[in-house]
Write an enzyme that holds these catalytic residues in place. Structure first.
Site, PDB file in Angstrom:
ATOM      1  N   HIS A   1      -1.822   3.101  -5.881  1.00 42.51           N
ATOM      2  CA  HIS A   1      -2.455   4.292  -6.449  1.00 42.51           C
ATOM      3  C   HIS A   1      -2.011   4.569  -7.890  1.00 42.51           C
ATOM      4  O   HIS A   1      -2.828   4.838  -8.762  1.00 42.51           O
ATOM      5  CB  HIS A   1      -2.126   5.517  -5.585  1.00 42.51           C
ATOM      6  CG  HIS A   1      -2.422   5.329  -4.137  1.00 42.51           C
ATOM      7  ND1 HIS A   1      -3.692   5.446  -3.598  1.00 42.51           N
ATOM      8  CD2 HIS A   1      -1.607   5.017  -3.088  1.00 42.51           C
ATOM      9  CE1 HIS A   1      -3.638   5.227  -2.292  1.00 42.51           C
ATOM     10  NE2 HIS A   1      -2.393   4.953  -1.960  1.00 42.51           N
TER      11      HIS A   1
HETATM   12  O1  RIB Z   1      -0.912   9.516  -2.673  1.00 39.61           O
HETATM   13  C1  RIB Z   1      -0.225   8.546  -3.431  1.00 39.61           C
HETATM   14  C2  RIB Z   1       0.645   9.202  -4.457  1.00 39.61           C
HETATM   15  O2  RIB Z   1       1.685   9.955  -3.830  1.00 39.61           O
HETATM   16  C3  RIB Z   1       1.364   8.162  -5.306  1.00 39.61           C
HETATM   17  O3  RIB Z   1       1.707   8.721  -6.560  1.00 39.61           O
HETATM   18  C4  RIB Z   1       2.589   7.906  -4.499  1.00 39.61           C
HETATM   19  O4  RIB Z   1       3.658   7.361  -5.290  1.00 39.61           O
HETATM   20  C5  RIB Z   1       2.932   9.298  -4.042  1.00 39.61           C
HETATM   21  O5  RIB Z   1       3.664   9.952  -5.098  1.00 39.61           O
END
Ligand code: RIB
Ligand code: CA
Length: 318
Positions: A245
């Site tokens: 992500h």
């Molecule tokens: O949902 C994914 C996000 O939440 C990413 O930034 C992961 O590292 C967590 O922080």
């Protein structure tokens, strides 16, 4: 083209460190500083991981400031069940850094860095927005010094870990609500988008040929992620790969041409028993808000193949 100046706020965990491996190496970015916050893990761990990530990637030159130890108004609900108790799926750095954070807390460091710039710059927000909210609460002048907040989080109809909320919003919904209400230009790299940004197992395995310690780290940390993330990107019941992500979010800054998005009005639920952390994105314009209130640029999809190519080509250069 001159590299784009950015500040990065993160809660280094697995996708954060993979995102850093790209952000700290691509010639398209000039990373002026990194700040850490509680999120995936408590701030002690996210700070240790980020300091050692800078060292592993040969970037001890980049200053790091430690941030908030808890969300604005609620206790931390971390994501150790996804990232492992050390935040990196058990990965151990080959060499521990002696570097320590600067004396200022993250929000003071960010303000000082913003004040040094001759024009507004981007903040890459890869974590709950606690530090960024504190920056703006303590230094309202920062609003005019920020070009965009480019944030990983939010969603249209899906969620993770709840059916409607994404982790970075759910962990500190008050911070997210406050941020959007300031009308700071806000790019929401949504879960809908990052779910299309998966790396396949074959692509991850191909990094073995790079024979560099950063690529080796990427394979090790994502190996844990593959088992800990249950529903990432399955089609026909078969896992296609894993969603990185935060990496997708960084790629928007260097290669916006790979993304589709649109500006909407948005807000955040902070009180709902079932819906706290839900990002209300008015994509059908039901609320008929004026254009000046549609300050959230919602990323819907990314050209996956091109995104992966840029990442792997950069990873190979360590
Ligand atoms: O949902 C994914 C996000 O939440 C990413 O930034 C992961 O590292 C967590 O922080
Ligand atoms: Ca993160």
């Amino acid at each position: 083209m001159n590299p784009i100046k950015v500040l990065i706020d993160c809660d280094t965990g697995i996708d954060d460190i993979v995102a850093l491996s790209y952000a700290l190496k691509t010639p398209d970015l000039e990373v002026l500083g990194v700040t850490t916050v509680c999120g995936n893990l408590p701030t002690d761990i996210t700070t240790y991981n980020t300091l050692n990530a800078l060292h592993l990637m040969g970037r001890d030159d980049i200053p790091l400031a430690r941030g908030a130890d808890r969300p604005l108004e609620r206790p931390l609900q971390d994501a150790a069940y996804i990232h492992g108790s050390n935040g990196l799926g058990g990965y151990e750095f080959p060499e521990k850094t002696s570097k320590t954070p600067v004396d200022q807390p993250a929000w003071e460091f960010l303000h000082a860095k913003l004040c040094e710039q001759s024009e507004p710059i981007d903040i890459l927000a890869l974590a709950p927005l606690t530090n960024i909210a504190l920056l703006l609460q303590k230094h309202p002048d920062a609003l005019a010094r920020i070009r965009r907040i480019v944030f990983m989080g939010g969603s249209l109809r899906t969620g993770n870990p709840t059916p409607v909320a994404t982790f970075n919003v759910l962990a500190d919904p008050e911070a997210a609500k406050y941020m959007i209400a300031t009308k700071v230009p806000f790019v929401m790299c949504s879960l809908d988008c990052t779910r299309g940004s998966y790396l396949t197992f074959e692509e991850l395995e191909s990094t073995r040929q790079f024979q560099n310690p950063v690529a080796d780290m990427v394979r090790q940390v994502t190996g844990f992620y593959i088992t800990s993330t249950k529903k990432e990107n399955t089609v026909d019941g078969k896992k296609k790969g894993i969603d990185i992500h935060d990496l997708c979010t960084v790629m928007y800054v260097t290669h916006p041409e790979l993304f589709e998005g649109e500006s909407y009005f948005a807000d955040v639920e902070t009180k709902g028993e079932l819906t706290t952390g839900f990002t209300l994105v008015d994509y059908e314009d039901n609320l008929r808000k004026p254009a000046e209130d549609k300050t959230v640029y919602f990323l819907k999809k990314v050209d996956r193949e091109a995104y992966v190519r840029y990442f792997l080509d950069t990873l190979a250069t360590y």
